[in-house]
Each structure stands twice: as structure tokens, then as C-alpha cells.
Design a protein around this motif. Structure first.
Motif, mmCIF file in Angstrom:
data_model
loop_
_atom_site.group_PDB
_atom_site.id
_atom_site.type_symbol
_atom_site.label_atom_id
_atom_site.label_comp_id
_atom_site.label_asym_id
_atom_site.label_seq_id
_atom_site.Cartn_x
_atom_site.Cartn_y
_atom_site.Cartn_z
ATOM 1 N N ALA A 23 -54.361 71.913 -67.036
ATOM 2 C CA ALA A 23 -54.921 70.648 -66.547
ATOM 3 C C ALA A 23 -55.065 69.671 -67.717
ATOM 4 O O ALA A 23 -55.129 70.072 -68.872
ATOM 5 N N SER A 24 -55.119 68.397 -67.411
ATOM 6 C CA SER A 24 -55.229 67.384 -68.456
ATOM 7 C C SER A 24 -56.468 67.603 -69.311
ATOM 8 O O SER A 24 -57.563 67.817 -68.787
ATOM 9 N N GLY A 25 -56.263 67.551 -70.626
ATOM 10 C CA GLY A 25 -57.353 67.734 -71.573
ATOM 11 C C GLY A 25 -57.979 66.414 -71.969
ATOM 12 O O GLY A 25 -57.800 65.388 -71.314
ATOM 13 N N ASP A 26 -58.686 66.430 -73.082
ATOM 14 C CA ASP A 26 -59.448 65.265 -73.526
ATOM 15 C C ASP A 26 -58.662 64.311 -74.422
ATOM 16 O O ASP A 26 -59.127 63.211 -74.698
ATOM 17 N N PHE A 27 -57.491 64.722 -74.904
ATOM 18 C CA PHE A 27 -56.749 63.892 -75.852
ATOM 19 C C PHE A 27 -55.469 63.347 -75.242
ATOM 20 O O PHE A 27 -54.803 64.030 -74.463
ATOM 21 N N SER A 28 -55.129 62.115 -75.602
ATOM 22 C CA SER A 28 -53.873 61.514 -75.158
ATOM 23 C C SER A 28 -53.277 60.674 -76.287
ATOM 24 O O SER A 28 -53.991 60.149 -77.139
ATOM 25 N N TYR A 29 -51.964 60.580 -76.276
ATOM 26 C CA TYR A 29 -51.201 59.845 -77.287
ATOM 27 C C TYR A 29 -50.282 58.903 -76.546
ATOM 28 O O TYR A 29 -49.516 59.328 -75.674
ATOM 29 N N SER A 30 -50.367 57.630 -76.834
ATOM 30 C CA SER A 30 -49.591 56.651 -76.074
ATOM 31 C C SER A 30 -49.307 55.426 -76.924
ATOM 32 O O SER A 30 -49.738 55.325 -78.068
ATOM 33 N N ILE A 31 -48.581 54.486 -76.333
ATOM 34 C CA ILE A 31 -48.302 53.207 -76.977
ATOM 35 C C ILE A 31 -49.029 52.117 -76.206
ATOM 36 O O ILE A 31 -48.867 51.991 -74.986
ATOM 37 N N ASP A 32 -49.838 51.372 -76.906
ATOM 38 C CA ASP A 32 -50.554 50.241 -76.319
ATOM 39 C C ASP A 32 -49.665 49.014 -76.489
ATOM 40 O O ASP A 32 -49.323 48.647 -77.613
ATOM 41 N N ILE A 33 -49.268 48.393 -75.379
ATOM 42 C CA ILE A 33 -48.348 47.252 -75.469
ATOM 43 C C ILE A 33 -49.061 45.908 -75.356
ATOM 44 O O ILE A 33 -48.415 44.875 -75.289
ATOM 45 N N ARG A 34 -50.380 45.931 -75.371
ATOM 46 C CA ARG A 34 -51.106 44.654 -75.405
ATOM 47 C C ARG A 34 -51.004 44.103 -76.820
ATOM 48 O O ARG A 34 -51.361 44.775 -77.779
ATOM 49 N N GLY A 35 -50.513 42.905 -76.976
ATOM 50 C CA GLY A 35 -50.277 42.358 -78.316
ATOM 51 C C GLY A 35 -49.066 43.038 -78.920
ATOM 52 O O GLY A 35 -48.095 43.343 -78.228
ATOM 53 N N TYR A 36 -49.088 43.299 -80.213
ATOM 54 C CA TYR A 36 -48.000 44.040 -80.840
ATOM 55 C C TYR A 36 -48.118 45.514 -80.459
ATOM 56 O O TYR A 36 -49.209 46.076 -80.535
ATOM 57 N N PRO A 37 -47.014 46.167 -80.051
ATOM 58 C CA PRO A 37 -47.095 47.587 -79.669
ATOM 59 C C PRO A 37 -47.583 48.447 -80.835
ATOM 60 O O PRO A 37 -47.204 48.235 -81.978
ATOM 61 N N GLN A 38 -48.457 49.417 -80.524
ATOM 62 C CA GLN A 38 -48.975 50.311 -81.546
ATOM 63 C C GLN A 38 -49.269 51.678 -80.935
ATOM 64 O O GLN A 38 -49.627 51.780 -79.767
ATOM 65 N N LEU A 39 -49.105 52.720 -81.735
ATOM 66 C CA LEU A 39 -49.404 54.077 -81.312
ATOM 67 C C LEU A 39 -50.902 54.313 -81.397
ATOM 68 O O LEU A 39 -51.536 53.940 -82.392
#
Length: 80
Positions: free
Chosen positions: A33-49
Motif C-alpha cells: 500500500a502507498s507509504g508516507d514518501f513520494s518523489y515527483s516533479i512540481d511543474i508550478r513555476g520552473y519544474p523541480q524535483l
């Protein structure tokens, strides 16, 4: 569980289909099941990890400037 990305794995947004690909930790080795941590790209403004854990922002790599992530100063340049 793994800490390795496999060939052809992707993270980020497909802006044509408006689909997001991100990584989410498992709750435990025996519970996928989904845990507490996630890794993604935020595309608001300049994209960032970004890495989120326990509902908090844990790490932000900064935006990509074409050579490196602006917030990750300890990364070495790729000589290739």
C-alpha cells in the motif's frame, strides 16, 4: 523494495495527455500500500524535483538549468 530506477522508467508530466508519473514508497516490505514518501516533479513555476515525507516537504532539488539542479550543489558535472 528497491532503490534502483530501471531503464525506461520515467518521472514527471506528459503535458499532452496531462498524465503525471511519480514514485510512492510502500508502507512496508510485506504491505505494498502507498507509504508516507513520494518523489515527483512540481511543474508550478520552473519544474523541480521534490521529495515529500510525512506530509512535509523533505527535499527540493531546485529547477533544472540544463547542466544541474540549482538546489543540489554537491552534484558533480557529467563529463560525457
Amino acid at each position: 523494495m528497491t532503490d534502483t530506477l530501471l531503464p525506461e522508467m520515467k518521472v514527471g508530466w506528459n503535458l499532452v495527455t496531462r498524465t503525471e508519473r511519480h514514485y510512492t514508497s510502500w508502507r512496508s516490505v510485506k504491505d505494498p500500500a502507498s507509504g508516507d514518501f513520494s518523489y515527483s516533479i512540481d511543474i508550478r513555476g520552473y519544474p523541480q524535483l521534490i521529495l515529500r515525507g510525512d506530509a512535509k516537504l523533505r527535499f527540493r532539488a531546485g529547477s533544472w538549468n540544463g547542466l544541474r539542479f540549482s538546489g543540489a550543489f554537491n552534484l558533480k558535472p557529467n563529463i560525457i
